[in-house]
Design a protein around this motif. Structure first.
Motif, mmCIF file in Angstrom:
data_model
loop_
_atom_site.group_PDB
_atom_site.id
_atom_site.type_symbol
_atom_site.label_atom_id
_atom_site.label_comp_id
_atom_site.label_asym_id
_atom_site.label_seq_id
_atom_site.Cartn_x
_atom_site.Cartn_y
_atom_site.Cartn_z
ATOM 1 N N THR A 2 58.266 -16.132 7.303
ATOM 2 C CA THR A 2 58.727 -16.104 8.596
ATOM 3 C C THR A 2 57.993 -15.163 9.444
ATOM 4 O O THR A 2 57.523 -14.114 8.922
ATOM 5 C CB THR A 2 60.233 -15.966 8.830
ATOM 6 N N TRP A 47 52.770 -21.862 15.809
ATOM 7 C CA TRP A 47 52.820 -21.192 14.426
ATOM 8 C C TRP A 47 53.340 -21.823 13.068
ATOM 9 O O TRP A 47 53.005 -21.684 12.085
ATOM 10 C CB TRP A 47 53.321 -19.715 14.520
ATOM 11 N N ASP A 48 54.597 -22.876 13.524
ATOM 12 C CA ASP A 48 55.235 -23.272 12.515
ATOM 13 C C ASP A 48 54.324 -24.380 11.950
ATOM 14 O O ASP A 48 54.474 -24.847 10.716
ATOM 15 C CB ASP A 48 56.499 -24.228 13.263
ATOM 16 N N ASP A 49 53.213 -24.906 12.656
ATOM 17 C CA ASP A 49 52.284 -25.814 11.726
ATOM 18 C C ASP A 49 51.240 -25.056 11.011
ATOM 19 O O ASP A 49 50.666 -25.819 10.256
ATOM 20 C CB ASP A 49 51.598 -26.610 12.877
#
Length: 107
Positions: A2, A47-49
């Motif tokens: 995270t 960023w989650d990808d």
């Protein structure tokens, strides 16, 4: 990892409370640079990808960016027997070299 875990790791690597305030913005810029490198033509990616294998690279970039504050564009410097030069004014190409852009055919 995270964002909070990466920030914690960045702070550990910086190991200087005086530099802590610069860690968050540097990490955000590093994340943005990685997203832009992976998907240069896709503005919908975030960023989650990003695959987890690239997450520590963001931390490394952030540490370098914080440590260069005040000498961002330095290409050469010598003083009292200490010499410094940077391979690029921004993020070092060597850190982004392992991040291969993902492009495809437009739909």
């Amino acid at each position: 990892m995270t964002h909070e875990e990466l920030l914690e790791q960045t702070l550990i690597e910086l190991d200087d409370d005086r530099l802590a305030k610069f860690a968050e913005p540097a990490l955000r810029r590093a994340e943005q640079a990685i997203v832009a490198r992976l998907w240069p033509y896709d503005e919908d990616k975030t960023w989650d990808d990003v695959p987890e294998r690239h997450h520590m690279t963001a931390c490394e970039i952030a540490v370098i960016m914080v440590n260069r504050r005040g000498a961002e564009g330095e290409t050469s410097h010598s003083e009292s027997g200490t010499s410094r030069s940077y391979e690029s004014a921004g993020i070092p190409d060597s850190l982004l070299r392992g991040i291969v852009p993902r492009v495809g055919v437009p739909r």
